[in-house]
Write a protein that holds these residues in place. Structure first.
Motif, PDB file in Angstrom:
ATOM      1  N   TRP A 221      24.954  90.086  92.790  1.00 43.43           N
ATOM      2  CA  TRP A 221      24.567  88.683  92.957  1.00 43.43           C
ATOM      3  C   TRP A 221      25.486  87.718  92.244  1.00 43.43           C
ATOM      4  CZ3 TRP A 221      21.601  89.256  96.800  1.00 43.43           C
ATOM      5  CH2 TRP A 221      20.771  90.375  96.896  1.00 43.43           C
TER       6      TRP A 221
ATOM      7  N   ILE B   5      24.933  79.371 100.746  1.00 40.26           N
ATOM      8  CA  ILE B   5      23.909  80.229 100.158  1.00 40.26           C
ATOM      9  C   ILE B   5      22.581  79.906 100.831  1.00 40.26           C
ATOM     10  CG2 ILE B   5      22.697  80.924  98.054  1.00 40.26           C
ATOM     11  CD1 ILE B   5      25.170  80.072  96.469  1.00 40.26           C
TER      12      ILE B   5
ATOM     13  N   ARG C 214      19.779  81.977 100.514  1.00 42.62           N
ATOM     14  CA  ARG C 214      18.729  82.333  99.572  1.00 42.62           C
ATOM     15  C   ARG C 214      19.265  82.289  98.153  1.00 42.62           C
ATOM     16  NH1 ARG C 214      15.520  87.430 102.197  1.00 42.62           N
ATOM     17  NH2 ARG C 214      14.013  86.240 103.413  1.00 42.62           N
ATOM     18  N   HIS C 215      18.775  81.356  97.376  1.00 42.01           N
ATOM     19  CA  HIS C 215      19.203  81.270  95.972  1.00 42.01           C
ATOM     20  C   HIS C 215      18.472  82.286  95.100  1.00 42.01           C
ATOM     21  CE1 HIS C 215      21.770  77.691  96.329  1.00 42.01           C
ATOM     22  NE2 HIS C 215      20.940  77.336  97.280  1.00 42.01           N
ATOM     23  N   PHE C 216      17.334  82.761  95.583  1.00 44.23           N
ATOM     24  CA  PHE C 216      16.620  83.826  94.880  1.00 44.23           C
ATOM     25  C   PHE C 216      16.349  84.953  95.867  1.00 44.23           C
ATOM     26  CE2 PHE C 216      15.782  80.249  92.123  1.00 44.23           C
ATOM     27  CZ  PHE C 216      15.865  80.812  90.854  1.00 44.23           C
ATOM     28  N   THR C 217      16.565  86.180  95.441  1.00 45.38           N
ATOM     29  CA  THR C 217      16.397  87.329  96.321  1.00 45.38           C
ATOM     30  C   THR C 217      14.950  87.810  96.281  1.00 45.38           C
ATOM     31  OG1 THR C 217      16.723  89.094  94.698  1.00 45.38           O
ATOM     32  CG2 THR C 217      18.707  87.991  95.536  1.00 45.38           C
TER      33      THR C 217
ATOM     34  N   ARG D 131      18.585  85.780  90.758  1.00 45.00           N
ATOM     35  CA  ARG D 131      19.166  84.511  91.177  1.00 45.00           C
ATOM     36  C   ARG D 131      20.518  84.800  91.815  1.00 45.00           C
ATOM     37  NH1 ARG D 131      18.630  79.181  90.825  1.00 45.00           N
ATOM     38  NH2 ARG D 131      20.531  77.925  90.937  1.00 45.00           N
ATOM     39  N   SER D 132      20.695  84.391  93.055  1.00 44.92           N
ATOM     40  CA  SER D 132      21.907  84.716  93.802  1.00 44.92           C
ATOM     41  C   SER D 132      22.913  83.575  93.744  1.00 44.92           C
ATOM     42  CB  SER D 132      21.569  85.008  95.261  1.00 44.92           C
ATOM     43  OG  SER D 132      22.748  85.212  96.003  1.00 44.92           O
ATOM     44  N   GLN D 133      24.160  83.942  93.459  1.00 41.37           N
ATOM     45  CA  GLN D 133      25.254  82.985  93.478  1.00 41.37           C
ATOM     46  C   GLN D 133      26.273  83.322  94.572  1.00 41.37           C
ATOM     47  OE1 GLN D 133      26.777  82.130  89.368  1.00 41.37           O
ATOM     48  NE2 GLN D 133      25.286  83.680  88.759  1.00 41.37           N
TER      49      GLN D 133
ATOM     50  N   ASP E 278      26.032  83.957 101.265  1.00 37.64           N
ATOM     51  CA  ASP E 278      25.334  84.984 102.029  1.00 37.64           C
ATOM     52  C   ASP E 278      25.305  84.728 103.531  1.00 37.64           C
ATOM     53  OD1 ASP E 278      23.389  82.985 102.287  1.00 37.64           O
ATOM     54  OD2 ASP E 278      22.166  83.780 100.648  1.00 37.64           O
TER      55      ASP E 278
ATOM     56  N   CYS F  18      20.829  87.757 104.708  1.00 37.42           N
ATOM     57  CA  CYS F  18      19.444  87.442 104.349  1.00 37.42           C
ATOM     58  C   CYS F  18      18.486  87.649 105.505  1.00 37.42           C
ATOM     59  CB  CYS F  18      19.345  85.989 103.875  1.00 37.42           C
ATOM     60  SG  CYS F  18      20.350  85.642 102.435  1.00 37.42           S
TER      61      CYS F  18
END
Length: 343
Positions: free
Chosen positions: A173, A210, A212-215, A220-222, A225, A246
């Motif tokens: 991530w 991005i 989805r910022h949260f999986t 927390r995804s940076q 995607d 996603c």
């Protein structure tokens, strides 16, 4: 024939324990002698899984330097986080051990070149974890293109929608650790298209973001995607890859090639039947799920035992990273990126 004693570095992650079960489980002339992971719960997971499925009775380590020093290994599979690939690979090669190195090879071309130099310096084999390259249909399509059956190819593409990464692959991530999702994943697709295009990529244009910022796993995804990536090849072919990491529905992937006298397409929804449609009106289909050279793991073992090159060489692994690396830059900096800029 000798049984190779294998060590695995990065034993608790998705690559080692999730893709088709335990790696090296269904091969001849090899034994997993040692597992290494510096995260205790991942190491325990891998040890338990290998013990159950393969009867593993070897040693476990949290430090790969210790494993290399203490175990009488013949080769090592490196499946640790991408940002550690260079130091792990060079350490093994300098210890005289051939390696099967997971993709992407590293996070910069300078690090990749250091790995290649270590292989040359120590006269040791470097295999690359490009399992798609071992699927017969991709090579057969390359033969069709080379035969001129669809004329000169002008375009090729891949589109893939897939669920998010497994929870155990927690480092992915952070793009500083993984290189980003495009580098981490889409090097597979560019490796396949290299079979068909046979030309160096030159200019890359990409847009993405991005989603989805949260999986679903709470990370927390940076990483970027979702993206569209376009690139030029030196021979005039245009490439395109569209990705979404996603998508919650079933995994979907398609490939296509357009030539001056026809096209080739296939996708995952009809079992990857390859459809050939020629400008003359002639059509034919074929399907192949065969693996060449046994599979990626058997090929590596055979190459170590016989002293020959793997199907996917380090130089091919390097080339597969070029468009993905440039695409990550293109998206962040919102500009076209020349592959010659990469370092």
């Amino acid at each position: 024939m000798k049984t190779l004693q294998l060590g695995i570095i990065g034993a608790g992650g998705q690559r080692c324990c999730f893709h088709g079960g335990c790696v090296f489980n269904d091969v001849k002339n090899a034994r997993i002698a040692a597992l290494c992971d510096n995260v205790p719960e991942k190491l325990k997971y891998a040890r338990d899984m290998y013990t159950e499925h393969t009867g593993f009775d070897g040693a476990v380590y949290e430090d790969y330097h210790e494993m290399i020093a203490k175990e009488k290994l013949d080769a090592v599979y490196i499946a640790g986080p991408n940002y550690l690939h260079r130091e792990m690979a060079v350490a093994c090669l300098d210890a005289g051990l051939p390696i099967l190195l997971e993709k992407p090879m590293a996070l910069s071309l300078a690090d990749v070149d250091e790995i290649i130099a270590a292989g040359i310096r120590n006269k040791r084999i470097i295999g690359i974890g490009m399992q798609m390259h071992y699927r017969d249909r991709y090579l057969k399509i390359g033969e069709i293109i080379d035969s001129g059956e669809i004329g000169r190819i002008t375009q090729c593409w891949c589109m893939e929608h897939r669920p998010t990464y497994a929870a155990m692959k927690d480092w992915v991530w952070d793009p500083q650790l993984s290189g980003g999702a495009i580098v981490e994943k889409n090097c597979h697709h560019y490796d396949v298209m290299d079979i068909w295009v046979k030309s160096e990529p030159t200019l890359v244009y990409a847009t993405g973001g991005i989603m989805r910022h949260f999986t679903p796993h709470g990370f927390r995804s940076q990483i970027i995607d979702n993206a569209w990536i376009l690139n030029d090849y030196a021979n005039g072919v245009k490439g395109m890859v569209g990705i979404n990491f996603c998508e919650d529905s079933r995994h979907y992937r398609e490939f296509g090639i357009i030539g001056t006298q026809g096209r080739i397409t296939f996708n995952s929804e009809d079992g990857e039947v390859v459809h050939i449609r020629k400008s003359s009106g002639e059509t034919r289909d074929f399907q192949s799920h065969e693996l060449v050279r046994g599979n990626i793991f058997q090929d590596f073992i055979d190459c170590v035992l016989e002293g020959r090159e793997p199907l996917v060489t380090a130089e091919m692994g390097r080339r597969s990273m070029l468009v993905p690396m440039a695409a990550e830059i293109s998206i962040v900096e919102k500009r076209a990126v020349h592959v010659s800029e990469l370092k």
